[in-house]
Scaffold this active site. Structure first.
Site, PDB file in Angstrom:
ATOM      1  N   GLN A 127      -6.855   0.217   6.379  1.00 43.37           N
ATOM      2  CA  GLN A 127      -7.470  -0.295   7.611  1.00 43.37           C
ATOM      3  C   GLN A 127      -8.987  -0.461   7.475  1.00 43.37           C
ATOM      4  OE1 GLN A 127      -5.766  -1.320  10.263  1.00 43.37           O
ATOM      5  NE2 GLN A 127      -3.745  -0.561   9.687  1.00 43.37           N
TER       6      GLN A 127
ATOM      7  N   HIS B   8      -1.914  -7.709   3.506  1.00 40.81           N
ATOM      8  CA  HIS B   8      -1.578  -8.298   4.815  1.00 40.81           C
ATOM      9  C   HIS B   8      -2.435  -7.766   5.964  1.00 40.81           C
ATOM     10  CE1 HIS B   8       1.137  -5.212   6.768  1.00 40.81           C
ATOM     11  NE2 HIS B   8       1.271  -4.793   5.527  1.00 40.81           N
TER      12      HIS B   8
ATOM     13  N   CYS C 179       5.596   1.472  12.720  1.00 37.49           N
ATOM     14  CA  CYS C 179       6.712   2.361  12.353  1.00 37.49           C
ATOM     15  C   CYS C 179       7.035   3.285  13.523  1.00 37.49           C
ATOM     16  CB  CYS C 179       6.373   3.210  11.140  1.00 37.49           C
ATOM     17  SG  CYS C 179       5.203   2.472  10.034  1.00 37.49           S
TER      18      CYS C 179
ATOM     19  N   ASN D  51      -5.097   4.050  11.329  1.00 33.28           N
ATOM     20  CA  ASN D  51      -4.400   2.845  11.796  1.00 33.28           C
ATOM     21  C   ASN D  51      -4.030   2.901  13.274  1.00 33.28           C
ATOM     22  OD1 ASN D  51      -2.710   4.906  10.491  1.00 33.28           O
ATOM     23  ND2 ASN D  51      -0.997   3.666  11.191  1.00 33.28           N
TER      24      ASN D  51
ATOM     25  N   ALA E  39       0.840  -1.195   0.000  1.00 30.67           N
ATOM     26  CA  ALA E  39       0.000   0.000   0.000  1.00 30.67           C
ATOM     27  C   ALA E  39       0.877   1.247   0.000  1.00 30.67           C
ATOM     28  CB  ALA E  39      -0.921   0.014   1.217  1.00 30.67           C
ATOM     29  N   THR E  40       2.039   1.144   0.607  1.00 27.57           N
ATOM     30  CA  THR E  40       2.972   2.286   0.585  1.00 27.57           C
ATOM     31  C   THR E  40       3.294   2.658  -0.858  1.00 27.57           C
ATOM     32  OG1 THR E  40       3.910   1.623   2.712  1.00 27.57           O
ATOM     33  CG2 THR E  40       5.270   3.058   1.332  1.00 27.57           C
TER      34      THR E  40
ATOM     35  N   SER F 261      -4.024  -3.007   1.092  1.00 28.13           N
ATOM     36  CA  SER F 261      -2.895  -3.908   1.335  1.00 28.13           C
ATOM     37  C   SER F 261      -3.412  -5.285   1.741  1.00 28.13           C
ATOM     38  CB  SER F 261      -2.048  -3.311   2.468  1.00 28.13           C
ATOM     39  OG  SER F 261      -0.895  -4.072   2.671  1.00 28.13           O
TER      40      SER F 261
ATOM     41  N   THR G 293       7.272  -7.845 -13.022  1.00 31.95           N
ATOM     42  CA  THR G 293       6.600  -9.144 -13.092  1.00 31.95           C
ATOM     43  C   THR G 293       5.746  -9.342 -11.844  1.00 31.95           C
ATOM     44  OG1 THR G 293       8.470 -10.022 -14.313  1.00 31.95           O
ATOM     45  CG2 THR G 293       6.973 -11.637 -13.329  1.00 31.95           C
TER      46      THR G 293
HETATM   47  N1  PLP Z   1      -1.683   2.979   5.406  1.00 31.00           N
HETATM   48  C1  PLP Z   1      -2.116   2.515   6.580  1.00 31.00           C
HETATM   49  C2  PLP Z   1      -3.289   3.162   7.209  1.00 31.00           C
HETATM   50  C3  PLP Z   1      -1.490   1.433   7.188  1.00 31.00           C
HETATM   51  O1  PLP Z   1      -1.928   0.984   8.357  1.00 31.00           O
HETATM   52  C4  PLP Z   1      -0.380   0.839   6.534  1.00 31.00           C
HETATM   53  C5  PLP Z   1       0.353  -0.271   7.172  1.00 31.00           C
HETATM   54  O2  PLP Z   1       0.815  -0.177   8.280  1.00 31.00           O
HETATM   55  C6  PLP Z   1       0.020   1.347   5.296  1.00 31.00           C
HETATM   56  C7  PLP Z   1      -0.643   2.420   4.776  1.00 31.00           C
HETATM   57  C8  PLP Z   1       1.162   0.732   4.537  1.00 31.00           C
HETATM   58  O3  PLP Z   1       0.807  -0.535   4.061  1.00 31.00           O
HETATM   59  P1  PLP Z   1       1.907  -1.555   3.512  1.00 31.00           P
HETATM   60  O4  PLP Z   1       2.408  -2.296   4.699  1.00 31.00           O
HETATM   61  O5  PLP Z   1       1.178  -2.445   2.552  1.00 31.00           O
HETATM   62  O6  PLP Z   1       2.942  -0.742   2.843  1.00 31.00           O
END
Ligand code: PLP
Length: 376
Positions: free
Chosen positions: A181, A200, A319, A153, A69-70, A198, A236
Site C-alpha cells: 500500500q 495491481h 478478504c 491496507n 505480493a502474497t 504488487s 516462466t
Molecule cells: N499486503 C497488503 C497490505 C495488501 O493490501 C495486499 C492486497 O490486498 C496484499 C498484501 C496482497 O497482495 P496481492 O493481491 O498481490 O497478493
C-alpha cells in the site's frame, strides 16, 4: 459507479494497458528461450525490472518477480526461515510481527509457528501505531526476522520503518516489510532487507508482484523448477505482466507526488462532505490520506454497502469483507464488535474526481442518518 476501493485494487492506467497490448497479441515468445524472439521478450522483462527497481528507490538489492505480493511475502518468510534452518542457526528462532499485518503475513507466520518457530505478534496502540519501546523490549539475539508493513491496507496508518529497521539490524535480525500500500503512493522507507509489492495496487495488472531483496539476504526458493529469477523463483515469467508492472512503476515514479497531493485534497473534501458524527479509525497524523476508515455509532455498515450499490466501498480488506468476520485490524485498535461492524473504508486515488467523492460521501452520510431514524 463511483469507485472508492483503491486499497482493494486500482484501475489499470491507460498507458499501462497500451504497453501490455503487443505482449498479449503478437509477442508471445518465452522470455527464457534462446531464440531472437525469446531474447526480445527477456529484454522487455529486464527493462521492466529496472523500472520497478527505480521506482522503489532502494539501494543495494534487486527485484525478483512473483505471481503476487502474497507469494512474495510467503517466500520472504518461509525462505528466510528455511535459510536459518539449513544453516542450523538454532539460537535465532524468533519471528516478530504486528497484529495489524495483512493475512499474507499473519497466516504465514502462524504456519511457521506450527513448524516450530517462536512467534510474537505485537499489539498496536489505539491509533494503529506500533509502540517502539515495546518493540525494543522484544528485540534480542534470538530474533531471526521482523515483519512490519509500511502503510496499513485497512486504516492507512504508516509505521516508521526506517527507525524500526535500524532497531532490527542492531540485533542482527532481518527486516521484512509489506510495502503493497506504500509503493507508488508515498516515499518508501529505507532500511528493510526484503520488501514485497504488487502491481495491481499501482494501476498495473493483477497476477504479478515482486520481492525486493538486499544482496546477501535473499530467501531460499519457495518454488522450484526451471531456475528462473537467478534460481530463486522458478516459473516462466509473463512478459505482458512484467511490462505492465514496469510501465505502472514508471508512471508512479514520475507522478506519485502529484497523486499524493490529489488524494490529500480528496481526503479533506470527503471529511467535510461526511459531516459530523463520524470517527476516523487510526491515526490522522501518521497515515496515507487516500484511505479514510470511519465509523458511526449505530450504523450497520454491511447494510450501508448493500443500500448504495452504485458506490464501491468496503468494510475493511477485500478478504475480510468476504469472510463476514469483523476486521482483525479494527479489533487490534481496541474496537468492539459493534464498532467494527459500524466501520467503512473509503479508498480513493489518481482517477477519483472530487465531485464524485463528495457526492458519494453525502449519500453515505444521508443513508447513515436514515438508518439511525429507522432504528430509533
Ligand atoms: N499486503 C497488503 C497490505 C495488501 O493490501 C495486499 C492486497 O490486498 C496484499 C498484501 C496482497 O497482495 P496481492 O493481491 O498481490 O497478493
Amino acid at each position: 459507479m463511483i469507485y472508492l476501493d483503491y486499497q482493494a485494487t486500482t484501475p489499470v492506467a491507460p498507458d499501462v494497458a497500451k504497453a501490455m497490448e503487443p505482449w498479449f497479441e503478437d509477442k508471445f515468445a518465452n522470455p527464457h528461450s534462446p531464440s531472437r524472439w525469446g531474447h526480445e521478450a527477456q529484454a522487455a522483462v529486464e527493462v521492466a525490472r529496472k523500472q520497478v527497481e527505480k521506482a522503489l528507490g532502494l539501494k543495494g538489492g534487486t527485484v525478483a518477480f512473483t505471481g503476487s505480493a502474497t507469494e512474495a511475502l510467503n517466500w520472504a518468510l518461509k525462505g528466510t526461515a528455511e535459510n536459518a534452518r539449513a544453516k542450523g542457526i538454532t539460537g535465532r528462532n524468533r519471528i516478530v510481527t504486528v497484529a495489524t499485518e495483512h493475512a499474507a503475513v499473519l497466516d504465514t507466520c502462524e504456519w511457521l509457528a506450527e513448524q516450530g518457530f517462536d512467534l510474537t505478534v505485537l499489539p498496536v496502540q489505539p491509533d494503529g501505531r506500533l509502540d517502539l519501546d515495546l518493540l525494543a523490549r522484544e528485540l534480542d539475539g534470538r530474533v531471526l526476522l521482523v515483519a512490519i508493513m509500511m502503510v496499513n491496507n485497512e486504516i492507512g496508518v504508516r509505521q516508521p520503518l526506517t527507525a524500526i529497521s535500524e532497531m532490527v539490524h542492531k540485533v542482527g535480525a532481518i527486516m521484512l516489510s509489506d510495502a503493497v500500500q506504500a509503493f507508488g503512493r508515498v516515499e518508501l522507507c529505507n532500511g528493510p532487507d526484503l520488501v514485497a509489492i504488487s502491481a495491481h495496487k499501482i494501476h498495473g495488472p493483477k497476477g504479478i508482484g515482486a520481492l525486493w531483496m538486499r544482496k546477501g539476504k535473499e530467501p531460499a526458493p519457495l518454488i522450484h523448477g526451471g531456475g528462473q529469477e537467478e534460481g530463486l523463483r522458478s516459473g516462466t515469467l509473463s512478459p505482458m505482466l512484467c511490462v505492465g508492472f514496469g510501465a505502472a512503476a514508471k508512471i508512479a515514479d514520475e507522478r506519485w507526488q502529484r497523486d499524493y497531493d490529489h488524494v490529500q485534497k480528496l481526503w479533506a473534501a470527503a471529511v467535510h462532505a461526511l459531516g459530523d458524527g463520524w470517527i476516523i479509525n487510526g491515526s490522522i497524523e501518521h497515515r496515507y490520506p487516500g484511505n479514510l476508515n470511519i465509523r458511526r455509532e449505530g450504523v450497520d455498515a454491511a447494510r450501508l454497502i448493500a443500500d448504495l450499490r452504485d458506490i464501491a466501498f468496503s468494510l475493511g480488506s477485500a478478504c475480510a469483507s468476504g469472510s463476514g468476520r469483523p476486521s482483525h485490524v479494527l479489533r487490534a485498535l481496541g474496537l468492539d464488535y459493534r464498532e467494527s461492524r459500524s466501520s467503512i473504508r473509503l479508498g480513493f486515488g489518481r482517477y477519483t474526481k472530487q465531485h464524485e467523492l463528495v457526492d458519494a460521501c453525502t449519500r453515505i452520510a444521508a443513508h447513515a442518518v436514515a438508518q439511525e431514524k429507522l432504528d430509533a
